[in-house]
Design a protein around this motif. Structure first.
Motif, PDB file in Angstrom:
ATOM      1  N   SER A 150       7.740  -1.006   6.716  1.00  0.00           N
ATOM      2  CA  SER A 150       9.032  -0.887   6.040  1.00  0.00           C
ATOM      3  C   SER A 150      10.177  -0.835   7.038  1.00  0.00           C
ATOM      4  O   SER A 150       9.961  -0.909   8.242  1.00  0.00           O
ATOM      5  CB  SER A 150       9.041   0.373   5.178  1.00  0.00           C
ATOM      6  OG  SER A 150       8.983   1.470   6.046  1.00  0.00           O
TER       7      SER A 150
ATOM      8  N   ALA B  56      12.255  -7.208   6.595  1.00  0.00           N
ATOM      9  CA  ALA B  56      12.751  -8.335   5.790  1.00  0.00           C
ATOM     10  C   ALA B  56      12.541  -9.663   6.524  1.00  0.00           C
ATOM     11  O   ALA B  56      12.617 -10.726   5.907  1.00  0.00           O
ATOM     12  CB  ALA B  56      14.245  -8.146   5.506  1.00  0.00           C
TER      13      ALA B  56
ATOM     14  N   ARG C 118       6.806 -10.995   8.979  1.00  0.00           N
ATOM     15  CA  ARG C 118       5.819 -10.926   7.895  1.00  0.00           C
ATOM     16  C   ARG C 118       4.646 -11.874   8.178  1.00  0.00           C
ATOM     17  O   ARG C 118       3.479 -11.521   7.993  1.00  0.00           O
ATOM     18  CB  ARG C 118       6.474 -11.246   6.548  1.00  0.00           C
ATOM     19  CG  ARG C 118       7.392 -10.115   6.087  1.00  0.00           C
ATOM     20  CD  ARG C 118       8.070 -10.369   4.770  1.00  0.00           C
ATOM     21  NE  ARG C 118       8.813  -9.163   4.395  1.00  0.00           N
ATOM     22  CZ  ARG C 118       8.762  -8.568   3.207  1.00  0.00           C
ATOM     23  NH1 ARG C 118       8.030  -9.068   2.243  1.00  0.00           N
ATOM     24  NH2 ARG C 118       9.442  -7.464   2.964  1.00  0.00           N
TER      25      ARG C 118
ATOM     26  N   SER D 150       7.810   0.830   0.352  1.00  0.00           N
ATOM     27  CA  SER D 150       6.787  -0.214   0.193  1.00  0.00           C
ATOM     28  C   SER D 150       5.904   0.048  -1.024  1.00  0.00           C
ATOM     29  O   SER D 150       5.217  -0.850  -1.499  1.00  0.00           O
ATOM     30  CB  SER D 150       5.917  -0.283   1.444  1.00  0.00           C
ATOM     31  OG  SER D 150       6.736  -0.419   2.569  1.00  0.00           O
TER      32      SER D 150
ATOM     33  N   GLY E 177       6.960  -0.025  -7.143  1.00  0.00           N
ATOM     34  CA  GLY E 177       6.460  -1.145  -7.946  1.00  0.00           C
ATOM     35  C   GLY E 177       4.995  -1.470  -7.678  1.00  0.00           C
ATOM     36  O   GLY E 177       4.446  -2.404  -8.255  1.00  0.00           O
ATOM     37  N   TYR E 178       4.327  -0.686  -6.789  1.00  0.00           N
ATOM     38  CA  TYR E 178       2.912  -0.953  -6.466  1.00  0.00           C
ATOM     39  C   TYR E 178       2.057  -0.714  -7.712  1.00  0.00           C
ATOM     40  O   TYR E 178       2.154   0.334  -8.352  1.00  0.00           O
ATOM     41  CB  TYR E 178       2.465  -0.037  -5.319  1.00  0.00           C
ATOM     42  CG  TYR E 178       1.109  -0.386  -4.748  1.00  0.00           C
ATOM     43  CD1 TYR E 178       0.945  -1.512  -3.952  1.00  0.00           C
ATOM     44  CD2 TYR E 178      -0.004   0.393  -5.021  1.00  0.00           C
ATOM     45  CE1 TYR E 178      -0.304  -1.844  -3.432  1.00  0.00           C
ATOM     46  CE2 TYR E 178      -1.257   0.075  -4.494  1.00  0.00           C
ATOM     47  CZ  TYR E 178      -1.384  -1.045  -3.701  1.00  0.00           C
ATOM     48  OH  TYR E 178      -2.620  -1.373  -3.192  1.00  0.00           O
TER      49      TYR E 178
ATOM     50  N   PRO F 123       7.577  -3.910   1.623  1.00  0.00           N
ATOM     51  CA  PRO F 123       8.518  -3.607   0.545  1.00  0.00           C
ATOM     52  C   PRO F 123       9.158  -4.872  -0.018  1.00  0.00           C
ATOM     53  O   PRO F 123       9.300  -5.871   0.690  1.00  0.00           O
ATOM     54  CB  PRO F 123       9.587  -2.748   1.233  1.00  0.00           C
ATOM     55  CG  PRO F 123       9.503  -3.112   2.676  1.00  0.00           C
ATOM     56  CD  PRO F 123       8.115  -3.586   2.955  1.00  0.00           C
ATOM     57  N   ASP F 124       9.548  -4.799  -1.261  1.00  0.00           N
ATOM     58  CA  ASP F 124      10.392  -5.823  -1.846  1.00  0.00           C
ATOM     59  C   ASP F 124      11.648  -5.895  -0.964  1.00  0.00           C
ATOM     60  O   ASP F 124      12.118  -4.859  -0.481  1.00  0.00           O
ATOM     61  CB  ASP F 124      10.756  -5.313  -3.246  1.00  0.00           C
ATOM     62  CG  ASP F 124      11.322  -6.385  -4.115  1.00  0.00           C
ATOM     63  OD1 ASP F 124      10.643  -6.738  -5.081  1.00  0.00           O
ATOM     64  OD2 ASP F 124      12.445  -6.852  -3.823  1.00  0.00           O
ATOM     65  N   LEU F 125      12.195  -7.097  -0.781  1.00  0.00           N
ATOM     66  CA  LEU F 125      13.332  -7.239   0.152  1.00  0.00           C
ATOM     67  C   LEU F 125      14.478  -6.272  -0.153  1.00  0.00           C
ATOM     68  O   LEU F 125      15.105  -5.736   0.754  1.00  0.00           O
ATOM     69  CB  LEU F 125      13.852  -8.679   0.141  1.00  0.00           C
ATOM     70  CG  LEU F 125      12.936  -9.726   0.799  1.00  0.00           C
ATOM     71  CD1 LEU F 125      13.632 -11.075   0.847  1.00  0.00           C
ATOM     72  CD2 LEU F 125      12.503  -9.306   2.192  1.00  0.00           C
ATOM     73  N   LYS F 126      14.715  -6.012  -1.459  1.00  0.00           N
ATOM     74  CA  LYS F 126      15.863  -5.142  -1.777  1.00  0.00           C
ATOM     75  C   LYS F 126      15.624  -3.682  -1.388  1.00  0.00           C
ATOM     76  O   LYS F 126      16.567  -2.903  -1.300  1.00  0.00           O
ATOM     77  CB  LYS F 126      16.251  -5.261  -3.250  1.00  0.00           C
ATOM     78  CG  LYS F 126      15.224  -4.840  -4.262  1.00  0.00           C
ATOM     79  CD  LYS F 126      15.816  -4.976  -5.664  1.00  0.00           C
ATOM     80  CE  LYS F 126      14.801  -4.734  -6.762  1.00  0.00           C
ATOM     81  NZ  LYS F 126      13.734  -5.743  -6.869  1.00  0.00           N
ATOM     82  N   TYR F 127      14.367  -3.307  -1.113  1.00  0.00           N
ATOM     83  CA  TYR F 127      14.100  -1.924  -0.712  1.00  0.00           C
ATOM     84  C   TYR F 127      13.895  -1.779   0.806  1.00  0.00           C
ATOM     85  O   TYR F 127      13.526  -0.715   1.287  1.00  0.00           O
ATOM     86  CB  TYR F 127      12.888  -1.369  -1.463  1.00  0.00           C
ATOM     87  CG  TYR F 127      13.064  -1.385  -2.964  1.00  0.00           C
ATOM     88  CD1 TYR F 127      14.202  -0.846  -3.551  1.00  0.00           C
ATOM     89  CD2 TYR F 127      12.097  -1.952  -3.791  1.00  0.00           C
ATOM     90  CE1 TYR F 127      14.385  -0.884  -4.922  1.00  0.00           C
ATOM     91  CE2 TYR F 127      12.271  -1.987  -5.174  1.00  0.00           C
ATOM     92  CZ  TYR F 127      13.413  -1.451  -5.722  1.00  0.00           C
ATOM     93  OH  TYR F 127      13.585  -1.485  -7.082  1.00  0.00           O
ATOM     94  N   CYS F 128      14.101  -2.884   1.557  1.00  0.00           N
ATOM     95  CA  CYS F 128      13.986  -2.794   3.024  1.00  0.00           C
ATOM     96  C   CYS F 128      15.125  -1.965   3.592  1.00  0.00           C
ATOM     97  O   CYS F 128      14.959  -1.219   4.545  1.00  0.00           O
ATOM     98  CB  CYS F 128      14.021  -4.190   3.662  1.00  0.00           C
ATOM     99  SG  CYS F 128      12.477  -5.088   3.465  1.00  0.00           S
TER     100      CYS F 128
END
Ligand code: KG4
Ligand code: ZN
Length: 343
Positions: A273, A278, A283, A119, A122-123, A297-302
């Motif tokens: 996370s 996702a 959410r 999560s 990219g913060y 988290p960005d969806l790709k990092y779930c």
């Protein structure tokens, strides 16, 4: 500091390259979903063999994406546990070989803790200002709630006493006739609900203040519901059934999170996370129920990935002098998948 993180604990082979904990230089993941689909779940031996086939190419792919050479890596991180033993062994052995040949430190990582660092990828804000906080890992293997005094300090305050939330989605998905993994299909089907009928679900663990999760009762209720009403009924009302199940499976997590926030009132944030994060309904429920910032988290990092492993390693070691860090990990504990308190 540039860390290369490796992940092979279950059914994703991942390599991530991270700078200073949050900047993703590259993330490459080889998913095994198609390999395991015919079996309706992850087959450990098949998973281990698939990791072995993919690990070299995900590392090459990540280096290429980051436009780095292997000599630019300052440290190697690897999922030490929990996970499937044969599967874990692939990345652990690879990481040991890599760190030895590069003469870099090797940082062993707890997979469940690392999900929370997904999560933070990219913060752009001040990471340390998020703590103390509450961490919630809702994945296929775990439903864990932590009190996080800092980015590298985890106190487990609740866990499932039986199935994990994502595991329950997958098992119920199978009952409903969906291919593995069931979670995304249940969410999609629930979107078609027109509330044609009211489907009631048992409310799990009525004692509001008890910080514990449980999904076996909900799963058994679904078995009985489908047996009682039969396949024709299910075909007619599948979206309504999915919606009611999803509401309760996720509702339990949100209710227990609210209880934790009452008990740990100095928490400044909630970091969520794991694969279930996702889910769009989840959410929305979190946003509604929680007044402090919720970091998702960005969806790709779930799903499982190597980037979160590298990020966790950074926060664990950022106050250490790189030259004093161990070049060889502590002995690998093959049984680390069993205890809840692996640290
Ligand atoms: O984090 P993850 O890869 O699992 C472990 O590391 O254990 O997440 C996979 C889990 C599966 O159980 C899958 O059904 C669930 O996350 N999942 C979802 C959704 N997307 C993935 N559950 C509910 N809704 C979704 N949209
Ligand atoms: Zn995971």
């Amino acid at each position: 500091m540039i860390i290369l993180g490796l992940e092979s604990s279950c059914d994703d082979t991942g390599c991530g390259i991270i700078e200073d904990g949050v900047k993703v230089l590259a993330s490459s993941v080889a998913s095994q979903i198609e390999v395991h689909r015919p079996f309706g779940g992850v087959v450990p031996e098949v998973a281990a063999r698939s990791h072995l086939t993919s690990i070299d190419s995900v590392v090459d792919d990540a280096l290429e994406k980051a436009q780095l050479s292997i000599d630019d890596i300052d440290a190697v991180a690897v999922t030490q546990g929990p996970g499937l033993i044969g599967a874990l062994l692939v990345a652990v052995s690879y990481a040991r070989g890599l760190a030895t040949s590069l003469n870099t430190p090797l940082i062993p990582v707890n997979h469940v803790h690392a999900h929370l660092h997904a999560s933070l990828l990219g913060y752009t804000g001040d990471v340390d200002a998020l703590f103390p906080g509450i961490g919630l890992v809702v994945s296929g293997g775990h439903t864990h709630l932590y009190y996080l005094a800092a980015a590298d300090q985890f106190q487990l305050v609740a866990h499932s006493i039986d199935d994990a939330c994502g595991e329950c989605f997958d098992k119920v998905g199978k009952l409903l006739g969906f291919a593995y993994p069931g979670g995304p299909k249940i969410e999609k089907c629930a979107e078609q609900s027109h509330d044609k009928i009211e489907v009631t679900m048992p409310r799990m663990i009525a004692e509001k203040d008890r910080l514990v999760f449980s999904y076996s009762g909900l799963k058994t209720h679904m078995v009985n519901l489908l047996q009682k009403n039969g396949p024709a009924w299910l075909e007619q009302y599948k979206p309504e059934v999915c919606s009611a199940f999803q509401e309760e499976a996720l509702g339990q997590v949100v209710r227990k999170l609210s209880t934790a926030l009452e008990q740990y009132h100095d928490a400044r944030s909630v970091i969520v996370s794991g694969g279930v994060a996702a889910n769009k309904v989840f959410r929305a429920m979190l946003k509604e129920a929680v007044s402090c910032p919720v970091v998702l988290p960005d969806l790709k990092y779930c799903v499982d990935n190597g980037a979160m492993i590298a990020s966790n390693a950074y926060f664990k070691s950022r106050n250490l002098d790189i030259d004093s860090m161990p070049k060889w990990s502590e002995p690998w504990d093959a049984y680390s998948r069993y205890p809840y308190g692996v640290s």
